[in-house]
Design a protein around this motif. Structure first.
Motif, mmCIF file in Angstrom:
data_model
loop_
_atom_site.group_PDB
_atom_site.id
_atom_site.type_symbol
_atom_site.label_atom_id
_atom_site.label_comp_id
_atom_site.label_asym_id
_atom_site.label_seq_id
_atom_site.Cartn_x
_atom_site.Cartn_y
_atom_site.Cartn_z
ATOM 1 N N ILE A 160 28.846 18.908 -6.010
ATOM 2 C CA ILE A 160 28.188 19.440 -6.773
ATOM 3 C C ILE A 160 27.150 20.265 -6.610
ATOM 4 O O ILE A 160 26.892 21.420 -7.612
ATOM 5 N N TYR A 161 26.518 19.998 -5.432
ATOM 6 C CA TYR A 161 25.015 20.725 -5.087
ATOM 7 C C TYR A 161 24.920 22.398 -4.747
ATOM 8 O O TYR A 161 24.406 22.853 -4.842
ATOM 9 N N ASN A 162 25.991 22.574 -4.356
ATOM 10 C CA ASN A 162 26.308 24.063 -3.747
ATOM 11 C C ASN A 162 25.405 24.592 -2.250
ATOM 12 O O ASN A 162 26.084 25.419 -2.072
ATOM 13 N N TYR A 177 33.045 12.928 -12.759
ATOM 14 C CA TYR A 177 33.513 13.691 -13.404
ATOM 15 C C TYR A 177 34.722 14.042 -14.323
ATOM 16 O O TYR A 177 34.956 13.744 -15.124
ATOM 17 N N SER A 223 33.067 28.362 -6.049
ATOM 18 C CA SER A 223 32.226 29.076 -5.180
ATOM 19 C C SER A 223 31.110 28.447 -6.404
ATOM 20 O O SER A 223 29.747 28.418 -5.659
ATOM 21 N N TYR A 224 30.894 28.897 -7.746
ATOM 22 C CA TYR A 224 29.944 28.883 -8.696
ATOM 23 C C TYR A 224 29.578 27.767 -9.727
ATOM 24 O O TYR A 224 30.091 26.683 -9.079
ATOM 25 N N VAL A 225 29.384 28.579 -10.791
ATOM 26 C CA VAL A 225 29.768 27.305 -12.118
ATOM 27 C C VAL A 225 31.071 27.906 -12.687
ATOM 28 O O VAL A 225 32.057 29.203 -12.949
ATOM 29 N N LYS A 256 31.539 24.944 -11.200
ATOM 30 C CA LYS A 256 31.560 23.894 -10.238
ATOM 31 C C LYS A 256 33.459 22.849 -9.296
ATOM 32 O O LYS A 256 33.210 23.110 -8.888
ATOM 33 N N VAL A 259 29.205 25.450 -19.230
ATOM 34 C CA VAL A 259 29.966 25.045 -18.026
ATOM 35 C C VAL A 259 31.052 23.724 -18.222
ATOM 36 O O VAL A 259 30.399 22.721 -18.601
ATOM 37 N N ASP A 260 31.825 24.351 -17.847
ATOM 38 C CA ASP A 260 33.111 22.713 -17.862
ATOM 39 C C ASP A 260 32.505 21.997 -17.002
ATOM 40 O O ASP A 260 33.370 20.787 -16.980
ATOM 41 N N SER A 261 31.582 22.448 -15.802
ATOM 42 C CA SER A 261 31.566 21.013 -15.309
ATOM 43 C C SER A 261 30.103 21.304 -14.749
ATOM 44 O O SER A 261 29.697 22.065 -14.972
ATOM 45 N N PRO A 262 29.071 19.979 -14.591
ATOM 46 C CA PRO A 262 28.065 20.508 -13.736
ATOM 47 C C PRO A 262 27.552 20.422 -13.024
ATOM 48 O O PRO A 262 28.772 20.818 -11.648
ATOM 49 N N GLY A 263 26.716 21.118 -12.532
ATOM 50 C CA GLY A 263 26.119 21.895 -10.883
ATOM 51 C C GLY A 263 26.807 23.009 -10.294
ATOM 52 O O GLY A 263 26.722 23.958 -12.225
ATOM 53 N N GLY A 264 26.614 23.108 -9.220
ATOM 54 C CA GLY A 264 27.298 24.701 -9.119
ATOM 55 C C GLY A 264 25.927 25.019 -8.501
ATOM 56 O O GLY A 264 25.537 25.661 -7.730
ATOM 57 N N LYS A 265 24.935 24.468 -8.658
ATOM 58 C CA LYS A 265 23.425 24.575 -8.510
ATOM 59 C C LYS A 265 22.780 23.552 -8.434
ATOM 60 O O LYS A 265 22.927 22.506 -9.936
ATOM 61 N N LEU A 266 21.927 23.593 -8.224
ATOM 62 C CA LEU A 266 20.380 22.482 -8.537
ATOM 63 C C LEU A 266 20.498 22.083 -9.780
ATOM 64 O O LEU A 266 20.621 21.467 -10.498
ATOM 65 N N VAL A 309 23.040 20.690 -12.621
ATOM 66 C CA VAL A 309 23.561 19.377 -11.661
ATOM 67 C C VAL A 309 22.921 18.647 -13.063
ATOM 68 O O VAL A 309 24.312 17.598 -13.238
ATOM 69 N N HIS A 356 23.785 35.009 -6.918
ATOM 70 C CA HIS A 356 25.023 34.019 -5.938
ATOM 71 C C HIS A 356 25.473 35.352 -5.673
ATOM 72 O O HIS A 356 26.541 35.335 -5.194
ATOM 73 N N ARG A 371 32.932 30.891 -0.908
ATOM 74 C CA ARG A 371 31.626 30.161 -0.515
ATOM 75 C C ARG A 371 31.088 30.147 -2.404
ATOM 76 O O ARG A 371 30.402 30.737 -2.620
#
Lengths: 408, 454
Positions: free
Chosen positions: A89-91, A127, A325-327, A329, B305-312, B315, B445, B454
């Motif tokens: 989840i954190y990337n 999730y 890769s981003y949101v 996630k 957005v459809d899920s949490p996260g992708g960056k701190l 979350v 990003h 990535r």
């Protein structure tokens, strides 16, 4: 004063898999997928497997079964391609080191096993499970010529051993500019991508021949984990899953499969609608991109309607959540199928594309993908049409164990 | 010379003279039979929407509000009509304002960067969007001035930013000021004058606002009782500080990117210290500080957005944030952040807000009137109210159903998207050539440029 009304994510999985509970689901509508919709129906799950499915009037619930009620029940959803669990989840930006879906040290690494990278406690798995996903084909991401192996898991367990259904399902490859870095060791063009893949497959074929020819006397030829994995694909033991979006890359994948007799799976396939006849003639499975995937680069020509167009043409397809890769996630399988449903696929075929169709592709239709007696007791419960934005997934059951009770 | 110029001119002259005879009546368009969702009032099951001169003249029920003879009638029986959607935060058009030279560049305008012909705007119309706040990114503490645009893509109208930008009363392009805190605007090691920590971020912002205050005081000292500024006494013009003065004067709203609960409170603290008006954007952890947000009266423009996260910082993003803020009494809008989410699916976000517990009414306002308020445009747009611009969307059904399609989008009384037109349909559904000119925008990003690998 409570400051965190929604932070208390229910801890639903305990440290060891409990013995399957005895559960029955009673729903106003039961989508068995394999058969007709049952109005006011019951699914009885005993010892982890479906013991009965039918109208409530004629399907008694045995004593000792917890009864879950819902407006709608479907089979647990099957995600035909994801990286959740390898991707965290954190990337990875924050010393989290939770992005293990793509190794970039060299372009061809079929020896990388998914079981060695999967974190069953990853928050993304909780999730997606809370939104109905009970089975995932999960593994290395697109982005290198051959990025590694894939596997099949149930979305439960605290160790990979508890989650795994099939530890080595397929090999993930990429025919896309995403796999081009150039600089000598990596391909810099489409021509070079294909040349390097062919060389690797030819070497693996030779390797397999040497091993098969060994007569048991003297030392056997040295093992090579990468060639061994490719040899499994050459032998047809595992599919060769090629991520290809542009029309010419899809054609390249078909050409490669024909040359080497590979069981090709087309991954993403944004422009598949340009090669409908060729794909159908090749009998290739399509793991279609998430419907709401962003259109740019080699996915610039994707369409909300591709699922419908392929299905109309009689091509086997399942909808995937893929890799972000981003949101967001991780994408939500239910949501991606919903938008396809609303753009020509329709709710019946859309549900099939995230249940029975992927189960058949993955060779596990004897266990999951539909609500039939003898199959695993995997269900998703909803308070309305599963595809409506405003409907909630109210419960999830895996092999009789209620793994999610929160409405989401 | 256009052949019809003469009669048009004659009508204009009559109108200017205050003539009210029937001959001079402007052309009326009547949208009839649809379920109308006025937003500022209860739904009208079978309504009539009358449009004249690009504005809403009247709204009422079939049988109660008469359709003037000679009106162009748009039969919308079985459809749902609602106001054009307002997106408080979009990056369409290849926007770019501040560069890497420094963390605070309030004088730089996104206005000077917008590709009005980008296919992104076609997709926005396909999603029912009619007004957008085009913003520079969040990689700076202040990345520059935003621009409010109306997608006035009428056939034959000039396709320039000047033709589509909203205007302040003084005629200058209307917009806010984009600011950001949290990780996006932090550069590790503090390179190029950028902050390396949250403490430094706030420090740099405070320092510049204090300079602007001092600058304003010098101008005030050079201004006489009649408001005339002595050119010899005033300090040299400084575009950055002038902009901050507009912000502190209340002319320009701060649109502030912020995710984490403590960052949200930092924004409120700075807004209080310098007296600027702020809209909180994203507000992913808004559910943790909802009471503080409501007490400060700060409106929130959320993204789901459809899920949490992708960056701190994301979350702890949850679908329930809109509901928590609504219950706390805060004003809630949604935004696309396009390219982060797709403008074609903007209504979907409000529907997910309902899934998270928002009321239908608040969800409806969240993509219309609430956003209009956050852009100071609620006197012109955001509801089907007589006198407001005739910006509206014709839907095939309930706005919050996945099965509903945007069939038509109208801006100032002119249809600018029609799903039955093949080229419009291409932009609505995607397909070959629909996104040829798309510039991905993923803020900070950088690795997105690696093919999304990535």
């Amino acid at each position: 004063m409570s400051r965190a009304p929604f932070a208390a994510v229910a801890v639903l999985i305990c440290s060891a898999l409990p013995a399957a509970a005895q559960v029955a689901v009673r729903a106003e509508r039961i989508h068995t997928v394999s058969g007709a919709v049952i109005t006011d129906g019951v699914v009885v799950v005993s010892d982890g497997r479906i013991a009965a499915v039918g109208p409530a009037s004629s399907t008694p619930i045995p004593a000792g079964h917890e009864v879950l009620e819902a407006a709608v029940a479907t089979p647990g959803l099957v995600d035909v391609r994801t990286v959740a669990g390898l991707s965290g989840i954190y990337n990875g930006d924050d010393q989290a080191h939770d992005q293990d879906m793509l190794e970039r040290s060299k372009p061809i690494q079929p020896g990388l096993r998914a079981i060695d990278a999967y974190n069953p406690r990853e928050a993304l798995i909780e999730y997606v499970r809370s939104l109905g996903v009970t089975t995932m084909h999960v593994g290395h991401a697109p982005g290198e010529l051959v990025s590694g192996q894939t596997m099949i898991v149930k979305t439960r367990g605290t160790t990979v051993a508890e989650a795994v259904v099939n530890p080595f399902f397929g090999i993930a490859a990429t025919l896309s500019p995403a796999a081009q870095k150039g600089g000598g060791s990596s391909p810099g063009t489409r021509g070079k991508m294909m040349a390097m893949l062919r060389e690797a497959l030819l070497a693996a074929r030779e390797y397999a021949r040497e091993h098969a020819a060994h007569d048991g006397e003297g030392a056997p030829p040295a093992r090579d984990l990468e060639k061994e994995a490719l040899a499994a694909a050459l032998a047809g033991e595992v599919p060769f899953i090629v991520t290809a979006n542009r029309s010419q890359d899809i054609a390249g994948a078909l050409r490669l499969a024909e040359e080497f007799g590979l069981e090709l799976w087309l991954d993403m396939a944004a422009e598949a609608y340009t090669l409908v006849d060729e794909i159908r003639a090749a009998g290739v499975e399509v793991l279609l991109h998430p419907t709401m995937y962003r259109a740019w680069g080699d996915t610039k020509n994707l369409s909300f309607t591709t699922a419908a167009r392929l299905a109309d043409a009689g091509i086997d397809l399942a909808i995937q959540t893929g890799f972000e890769s981003y949101v967001p996630k991780v994408r939500v399988l239910l949501f991606e199928a919903a938008v396809a449903a609303a753009h020509g696929l329709g709710p019946v075929r859309a549900l099939e594309a995230i249940t029975l169709a992927p189960a058949k592709m993955l060779g596990i239709a004897d266990r999951v993908g539909s609500l039939e007696v003898g199959k695993d007791g995997d269900l998703a419960l909803f308070d309305g049409d599963p595809f409506e934005y405003t409907t909630h997934c109210t419960g999830v059951v895996i092999e009789g164990e209620v793994v999610s009770r929160r409405a989401r | 010379m256009r052949p019809n110029a003469a009669p048009a001119l004659r009508l204009a002259l009559l109108a200017a003279a205050g003539a009210s005879c029937a001959l001079a009546a402007p052309q009326t368009t009547a949208v009839t039979g649809a379920r109308l969702l006025p937003v500022d009032g209860p739904p009208i099951p079978e309504g009539v929407l009358l449009i004249e001169d690009g504005r809403i003249r009247a709204i009422g029920a079939v049988g109660e509000l008469a359709v003037p003879s000679g009106s162009t009638v748009v039969d919308a029986r079985g459809k749902v009509v609602m106001p054009g959607l307002v997106d408080t935060h979009s990056h369409l058009g290849g926007v770019g304002a501040a560069d890497r030279s420094g963390p605070l560049q309030p004088g730089v305008r996104v206005y000077d960067s917008i590709d009005v012909r980008s296919s992104g705007f076609r997709r926005a119309l396909a999603g029912g969007l009619t007004t957008l706040n085009l913003m520079p990114g969040s990689g700076h503490l202040c990345s520059g001035q935003t621009t409010y645009v109306k997608l006035r893509f009428h056939e034959g109208a000039p396709r320039t930013i000047d033709a589509v930008a909203y205007r302040f009363p003084d005629g200058s392009p209307m917009g806010g000021l984009k600011m950001a805190n949290g990780t996006n605007s932090i550069r590790e090691g503090g390179e190029g004058g950028f902050p390396g920590t949250r403490g430094k971020s706030a420090f740099l912002v405070r320092e510049l606002f204090i300079r602007a205050r001092e600058y304003g005081a010098k101008i005030a000292a050079a201004t006489d009782e009649d408001g005339v500024v002595d050119p010899d006494e005033r300090p040299p013009r400084d575009l950055h500080l002038e902009t901050l003065l507009e912000v502190m004067d209340g002319k320009r709203v701060v649109h502030h990117h912020t995710h984490r609960h403590d960052d949200v409170l930092t924004v409120l603290r700075l807004a209080e210290e310098f007296g600027f008006r702020v809209v909180l954007h994203h507000v992913s952890e808004g559910w943790r500080v909802a009471e503080e947000i409501a007490a400060a009266g700060a409106p929130c423009s959320l993204i789901l957005v459809d899920s949490p996260g992708g960056k701190l910082e994301a979350v702890h993003l949850v679908m329930e944030t809109g509901a928590v803020l609504e219950r706390a009494g805060a004003r809630v809008a949604f935004h696309t952040d396009d390219w982060i989410t797709d403008s074609r699916l903007f209504l979907r976000m409000a529907a997910l807000g309902i899934r998270g517990g928002m009321s239908r009414g608040a969800a409806l306002e969240s993509v219309t009137l609430a956003g209009a308020e956050m852009l100071d445009l609620d006197e012109r747009i955001g509801s089907l109210t007589p006198g407001k611009d005739a910006d509206f969307v014709v839907l095939s059904g309930d706005p919050f159903s996945v099965y509903t399609q945007v069939e038509q989008t109208w801006v100032e009384g002119v249809k600018v998207f029609d799903r039955s037109d093949p080229d419009d349909l291409l932009h609505a559904e995607g397909g070959w050539g629909a996104a040829d000119d798309v510039t991905p925008y993923l803020c900070c990003h950088d690795r997105a440029s690696e093919g999304g690998s990535r």
